[in-house]
Scaffold this active site. Structure first.
Site, PDB file in Angstrom:
ATOM      1  N   CYS A 231       0.833  -1.208   0.000  1.00 25.98           N
ATOM      2  CA  CYS A 231       0.000   0.000   0.000  1.00 25.98           C
ATOM      3  C   CYS A 231       0.865   1.254   0.000  1.00 25.98           C
ATOM      4  O   CYS A 231       0.494   2.279  -0.576  1.00 25.98           O
ATOM      5  CB  CYS A 231      -0.931  -0.010   1.207  1.00 25.98           C
ATOM      6  SG  CYS A 231      -0.085  -0.264   2.774  1.00 25.98           S
TER       7      CYS A 231
ATOM      8  N   HIS B 255      -1.499   0.940   7.459  1.00 27.47           N
ATOM      9  CA  HIS B 255      -1.946   0.996   6.067  1.00 27.47           C
ATOM     10  C   HIS B 255      -1.749   2.414   5.543  1.00 27.47           C
ATOM     11  O   HIS B 255      -2.008   3.392   6.240  1.00 27.47           O
ATOM     12  CB  HIS B 255      -3.423   0.610   5.998  1.00 27.47           C
ATOM     13  CG  HIS B 255      -4.013   0.712   4.619  1.00 27.47           C
ATOM     14  ND1 HIS B 255      -3.527  -0.019   3.556  1.00 27.47           N
ATOM     15  CD2 HIS B 255      -5.029   1.469   4.118  1.00 27.47           C
ATOM     16  CE1 HIS B 255      -4.233   0.274   2.469  1.00 27.47           C
ATOM     17  NE2 HIS B 255      -5.135   1.174   2.792  1.00 27.47           N
TER      18      HIS B 255
END
Length: 1368
Positions: free
Chosen positions: A181, A491
């Site tokens: 990510c 994330h």
């Protein structure tokens, strides 16, 4: 960090009593009905009593289908079998195994897709989040998982088809490979930067100069083109990461996005400098510096004479501190942090600066000044820090606002760059690209980063970078890279403003959605409360981490290139990518129309060799074309003519030919197979024939029957002959069919059907159909046809039944016999008064045949032990029954020393077939020490016992010191139960008094006795099959004198009878040897339950026989460990011993003392040591001398106990007392004192504190205590103990929460509350931290802070890392 979605908690039906105790069945269901769902897994954790209809109902609810519109198939032992939704059988009755994963497949019913339920629960393939719901969404998508990297590969809502349709926003997402990510966020930001994208498009790749696979600029160029022109919802980044030199493992490494930015920019710059296109595109070679590089001055100014030394540094980003070191409040805004960045510090006192002009140390001012800002300004918010109090990495979630437009003019120093007249340049021209040399940035950059040191800015470059007037230093925000999570992982996603329409978008991996300014403000971080020191601990973990601004300059601000304005080489690349995408689409279309099915073939040359392959055939291909493809696939060309081959429907699990396809050679395969499916419930068989043969038609209504012919005269069962029959045929017709195939007489034929394992049914009703008798697709029958009078006997009493019963229950075991020591050769002749010389000759004779020795031994045993039995003519039966051995014990009147020779086998030596190529053994008196008994490792090495020693291996406490492989979980025992169940059943006395059950007092003893209380054998007089033959081990492990026997035995035989049968081979009585079962990993576990049968054994299991006294009734094998509370290794193995039921602790201590002195050199007085309970490594209840085993102390086989040497007399006098192990913590010295035992008369906290005050001298009002955590000795770092433990709990008794001190052996730490921790410098603290880490690792205790092992982020310009050839 990628977080896997957790399964929903299953509700336990109310009607089930004690549902928590009912075993549960874990069902994992794969939905194979479509390409979208084939990668999905549904997990159900159901009670074992769940019926099959309820299973279908639960699966329908979970999958979102209408019940009854799909089928379920269950995979057992690698094969699939369909489930009947109408059956009322429970899961366990059907064969599902509790505690294990049971795999099922959800399939089409009758070739039709399941109907999706019309309810609005969203279970049917709904992602729970469509594009419209993402319009105002920012942050990690709620995909049933906690904050972490994209969980696409485990999310039920994600499938490959979901990335085929482009988002309504017009932008394309990036697929998260696993933990990439951070990469996706940076790539989308670079793509949305017009200047970077356009410059990348203008660069032309020369394939002659470089491999396109390893060219980073080329792969970025391709990726940007796909992001701009692809019609997919998301595209892969694997080509880009492959050009980095990364393999698939790198996808599982999460890195910092700012670190990636610097490393990628460096790699791009070096790649462009290596190309020969610099003259063609001069901007490209220096693109990174042109767009992202700024300059600043690092200076020191003397406060006495004004002399200033300085140097010019370059930077690619500006790191901004969130919270100053030691401060309780964070900076509130980016402007505030920038002001602090350029705020100078005064060097005075010990930090004075040596002035070159003054020639002495003077007070000085040190700081940074910005000289030039880049076109693209990157700000890194330093949210990751190190907490020196807890010695943990932390994330600062404090609020820091940032403006949409940032005016940098207050931070520029124009005068410094124009006239450095009186300044002295030290280290002139030394630049560290991407790093700023200031104390504030020392945590991010080191001297190792200075790879470009020595680069000087020439006049040309400085003229190109003419400073703008202050009024023009306005930057507009266009990218916010957000981190959600903690310092351990999280994330990343990006919020980016498009310069085309000014709209903000959230780029969250493959999801792209519109957001608003309010959403951007949510990324400031922090909470609504005050900005206190601990405020960030309760703030949102989703906040901005990197900000990218662009200078507002109409003359330089570029727009995105349209497709029409692409350079020619980019237009060609776009065309190639479109063609590639179309080809991929066509390939997917072919895949969707291709039938993939298992193909089998019995090779006509390699007889009995069933070949397996996978046939992939288009649904429109005919059966004739498919047969030709299978013919080539099985490589039968030149072996069998093509016209001698055909494809038939085949069931591999039942080995059943379902049907043939006569006359359907031109039918498409899609119709024959019922459509294109991801998996089929049947297979195909390529059947072959000889040219003169004719194929037999197989019709769907037929069943396959394997017929075994039984011969009662020779006691044999022939290999099967396959025939096909109809379910509506009668038994009479079926016999005629068998007669034709076997040439037996149908008149005298008896047919026995084996419906399931060992379930035999005689088919005697002539007009009954096969269906009524329970025939299925594939069946096994036994037939016998003779004039024998056995026909007149009841089936269950007949010889046929006995032979079939024996055939179904006989297993083959490999038994390794022990090596006989010369000292053991006291023969049986001496025992019965025979001639010692004659016997000694036999004992010497390794050259003599064992057949002779064992026959003599067996005869003497028979003469010694057996009485003529009723019906002695049975011993002279014909060979059809001589393999059944009768087991009966000798009567006490005939055996004066019944304990010396156990019950033996009345064998017919002609049928026992005892032919072993080794010397015979001899018997010894079990009450005498056995001279040749194998010594355990504890006796030889005084070390821990292992699986091969003279002891039980399994421990009820699962001690890692005892198990050879403790990590493998509970070991499955011979009776099918694991050690947990054994422990629990032995502790339960609810069924005490019952006979021949698991939970009787007799069964609760360490082993079962071979005799009852009257001395008679428990083995009843019934015939069980036993036959042995010599066996030579192929692996050579039988060398060195060890011999092996191949034993065919009825698995219903008890271990006691099995041992008695082995006596002639071992050469000693069954009480003088032990049986060890050998598992696949070569671990050996002793079988001790003599009344247990061999039912848990299966064909080809291995058994090892070891010499040594077997346990008697009521005896337990016990391992004794020494407890050394103040040693680095507090648990030390001493000896193996035997305790008996009814023995007192004092008696066991008396028996232990000689062993300890002889084997461990421990000469102890009986009053100077104690025994206590051992639970793994934890000391427990102290056993008092008058305690009786099995009455006061629960004991089990493989028991473990601690022996503790006392410093003084025993303080424990009664069970009402409580022995606590205490340890003082002295913060002033940063030290833990040795353990001291405190004996309490009650569970009062006040008494504990009084005792602690008494032994330590700490005033009662200042004394604080805390319970230790984990296993003994509850070690903890001295850096953490002061704040990590729950000191001074507010309770009055020890046996309540949070203490729960109810048994001896609890660990309690205590301290003086007025004593302050030692003050330490940072170096001293770091040194102490290293010592503590080393100490805790040596003691086997993990340090509480165990950060994720990080892997350095590298981009390889030469295609990948160089691997060590030795690694392969």
């Amino acid at each position: 960090m990628e977080m896997v979605p957790s399964e929903e908690n299953q509700l336990v039906p109310k009607e089930i009593e004690n549902a928590a105790e009912e075993p549960r069945v874990l069902c994992i269901v794969q939905d194979t009905t479509s390409a979208k769902t084939v990668n999905e897994r549904l997990t159900l954790n159901l009670p074992a009593s769940t019926t099959l209809p309820k299973l279908f109902e639960d699966v329908a609810h979970k999958a979102g289908y209408v019940n009854g519109t799909f089928d379920l198939a269950w995979r057992k032992t690698g094969d699939m079998g369909s489930l009947d939704p109408s059956s009322e059988m429970s899961l366990t009755e059907f064969g599902f195994e509790p505690g294990k994963r049971n795999f099922l497949q959800l399939t089409d019913k009758d070739g039709e897709q399941p109907q999706i339920a019309s309810d609005e629960s969203g279970t049917a393939g709904s992602s729970g989040l469509d594009d419209s719901s993402q319009e105002r969404f920012i942050g990690p998508l709620p995909r049933d998982c906690t904050v972490g990297c994209s969980s696409d590969y485990s999310s039920p809502s994600y499938s490959y088809s979901s990335i085929l349709n482009k988002s309504d926003t017009g932008y394309v997402g990036l697929v998260n490979q696993a933990m990439t990510c951070y990469l996706n966020s940076l790539l989308q930001t670079l793509f949305m930067t017009p200047e970077f994208r356009n410059a990348l498009y203008n660069w032309e790749f020369e394939e002659s100069e470089e491999d396109p696979v390893t060219s980073i600029p080329y792969q970025l160029q391709r990726l940007f083109l796909l992001l701009q022109t692809s019609k997919k919802r998301a595209i892969e980044t694997t080509d880009v990461t492959r050009s980095f030199g990364w393999d698939s493992s790198e996808a599982w490494q999460q890195h910092d996005v700012q670190e990636l930015c610097r490393v990628m920019f460096d790699a791009l710059e070096q790649k462009w400098k290596q190309t020969e296109q610099q003259q063609f595109s001069p901007l490209t070679a220096d693109l990174i510096n042109q767009l992202y590089q700024g300059k600043l001055k690092d200076y020191v100014r003397c406060l006495e004479c004004g002399y200033e030394s300085w140097r010019i540094d370059t930077y690619l980003d500006i790191p901004l501190v969130i919270r100053p070191f030691g401060a309780s409040q964070a900076y509130g805004s980016v402007e505030e942090a920038l002001q602090a960045f350029v705020q100078p510090e005064t060097l005075d006192g010990a930090n004075q600066y040596f002035c070159e002009r003054c020639k002495k140390k003077c007070d000085a001012r040190k700081g940074l000044r910005f000289l030039h800002f880049p076109y693209l300004l990157t700000l890194q918010l330093k949210r990751f820090d190190f907490d020196y109090t807890t010695m943990h990495r932390i994330k600062l979630n404090d609020r820091m606002s940032f403006p949409e437009e940032l005016d940098m003019s207050p931070f520029i120093d124009v005068e410094d760059e124009k006239s450095p007249q009186t300044e002295s340049c030290t280290d002139s021209g030394a630049e560290n690209e991407g790093s700023c040399h200031s104390d504030q940035m020392s945590n991010d950059f080191s001297a190792d980063d200075g790879v470009d040191e020595g680069i000087c800015l020439d006049s040309a470059s400085s003229t190109e970078r003419v400073l703008k007037p202050k009024s023009s230093l306005t930057f507009e925000l266009f990218s916010v890279m957000v981190h959600s999570g903690s310092a351990a992982g999280g994330h990343y996603y990006a919020c980016i403003k498009s310069f085309s329409d000014g709209q903000w978008y959230s780029f969250n991996d493959q999801h792209v959605s519109k957001i608003t300014q309010e959403d951007i403000r949510k990324t400031y971080g922090g909470s609504s409360g005050s900005r206190g020191y601990y405020s960030s601990a309760f703030a949102s973990s989703t906040n901005a981490y990197m900000l990218i601004y662009r200078l507002k300059d109409p003359s330089r601000n570029a727009k995105y290139l349209d497709c029409d304005d692409f350079p020619e080489h980019i237009k060609h690349l776009v065309q190639r990518e479109k063609e590639s995408e179309e080809q991929e689409k066509r390939q997917r279309e072919i895949e969707r129309n291709t039938c993939k099915i298992k193909l089998f073939c019995m090779h006509p040359v390699k007889m009995m060799a069933m070949m397996e392959n996978k046939l992939e055939v288009h649904k429109d291909k005919t059966l004739r074309e498919a047969t030709e493809m299978a013919y080539k696939l099985m490589e039968l060309d030149g072996v069998v003519p093509l016209d001698c081959c055909r494809l038939v429907k085949y069931d591999e699990f039942h080995e059943y030919l379902e049907r043939s396809y006569e006359g359907e050679e031109d039918t498409p395969m899609g119709l024959l197979l019922g459509g294109v499916k991801s998996s089929y419930m049947f297979d195909l068989l390529l059947e072959t024939r000889r040219p003169e043969q004719v194929f037999q038609p197989y019709k769907p209504g037929e069943v396959m029957v394997k017929v075994h012919v039984v011969d009662l005269k020779t006691d044999t069962v022939a290999p099967p002959v396959s025939i096909r029959a109809y379910l509506n045929q009668s038994i009479t017709e079926f016999k005629q069919l068998i007669a034709q195939a076997t040439e037996l007489s149908a008149e005298t034929m008896r047919v026995v059907l084996e419906r399931c394992y060992n379930d035999l049914r005689l088919l005697y009703v002539p007009n009954k159909t096969l269906k009524a008798e329970g025939f299925f697709r594939s069946n096994k029958v036994f037939v016998e046809s003779s004039e024998s009078p056995d026909h007149q006997v009841t089936f269950t009493d007949s010889l046929l039944w006995k032979l079939l019963d024996r055939h179904g229950n006989t297993i083959r075991l490999f038994v390794s016999l022990p090596v006989q020591s010369p000292g053991t050769n006291r023969t049986i002749c001496q025992k019965v008064g025979g001639d010692p010389e004659e016997c000694s000759e036999g004992s010497k004779g390794n050259r003599n045949s064992v057949e002779t020795i064992l026959e003599e031994s067996t005869e003497k045993l028979k003469n010694l032990s057996l009485q003529p039995q009723q019906g002695t003519s049975d011993s002279q039966k014909s060979s059809d029954t001589s393999d059944f051995e009768q087991i009966e014990s000798p009567s006490p009147s005939q055996e004066p020393d019944s304990s010396s020779v156990s019950a033996v086998v009345a064998v017919d030596t002609r049928e026992l077939e005892i032919r072993v190529a080794s010397g015979g053994g001899a018997y010894s008196d079990p009450e005498t020490q056995f001279p040749g008994e194998e010594r355990s490792d504890s006796e030889v090495n005084n070390d821990r016992s292992t699986s091969s020693v003279d002891s039980d291996i399994l421990s009820s406490s699962h001690s890692s010191d005892t198990l050879c492989n403790a990590d493998s979980g509970p070991i499955q025992l011979a009776n099918g139960l694991d050690s947990h169940s054994i422990t629990s059943s032995r502790r339960s006395k609810a069924n005490e008094g019952k006979k021949e059950t698991w939970d009787t007092a007799e069964e609760d003893s360490g082993t079962d006795s071979e005799y009852d209380e009257n001395g008679k054998s428990k083995a009843e007089s019934y015939y069980l099959y036993f036959r042995a033959e010599p066996y030579a081990q192929e692996d050579g492990s039988g060398e060195g004198g060890q011999k092996c026997v191949l034993v065919h035995v009825d698995k219903r035989i008890t271990l006691s009878a099995f041992k008695q049968n082995l006596e002639p081979f071992v050469g000693v009585t069954s009480t003088q040897f032990k049986v060890f079962r050998v598992y696949a990993n070569n671990q050996e576990f002793e079988s001790v339950r003599l009344n247990e049968t061999l039912s848990s054994f299966s064909d080809d299991n291995k058994i090892t026989i070891r010499l040594g006294r077997a346990l008697k009734k009521g005896e337990y094998r016990v391992k004794v460990y020494q407890l050394l509370v103040n040693d680095a290794e507090p648990c030390k193995f001493l000896v193996d011993t035997v305790f008996a039921k009814g023995m007192t602790v004092k008696q066991s201590k008396e028996e232990l003392m000689p062993q300890l002195k002889d084997q461990c050199k421990l000469d102890l007085n009986i009053d100077k040591f104690r025994l206590r309970k051992k639970t793994w490594k934890n000391p427990g209840t102290v056993f008092l001398d008058y305690h009786v085993y099995e009455e006061d102390i629960n004991i089990s086989s493989n028991w473990e106990v601690f022996l503790e040497v006392l410093d003084g007399p025993e303080k424990m006098k009664s069970m009402s007392q409580l022995a606590v192990l205490t340890r003082r913590w002295t913060p002033a010295q940063m030290k833990l004192e040795p353990f001291q035992e405190v004996v309490l008369e009650s569970s009062s906290v006040e008494e504990l504190k009084e005792k602690l005050s008494e032994i330590s001298g700490v005033p009662l009002e200042n004394l604080e205590f805390a319970k230790g955590r984990g296993t003994f000795p509850c070690d903890i770092s001295v850096l953490e103990i002061h704040q990590d433990l729950d000191w001074n709990p507010k309770v009055s008794t020890l046996n309540v929460w949070p203490l729960y001190i109810c048994d001896d052996g609890a660990v309690v730490f205590y301290r003086d509350s007025t004593e302050e921790p030692m003050e330490q410098s940072e170096d001293e603290r770091n040194e102490l931290m290293k010592k503590e880490s080393s100490r805790l690792l040596k003691t086997g205790h993990r340090v509480s802070y165990s950060p994720r092992k990080e892997k350095a982020l590298k981009i390889y310009l030469d295609g990948g890392p160089v691997k060590d050839p030795g690694q392969d």
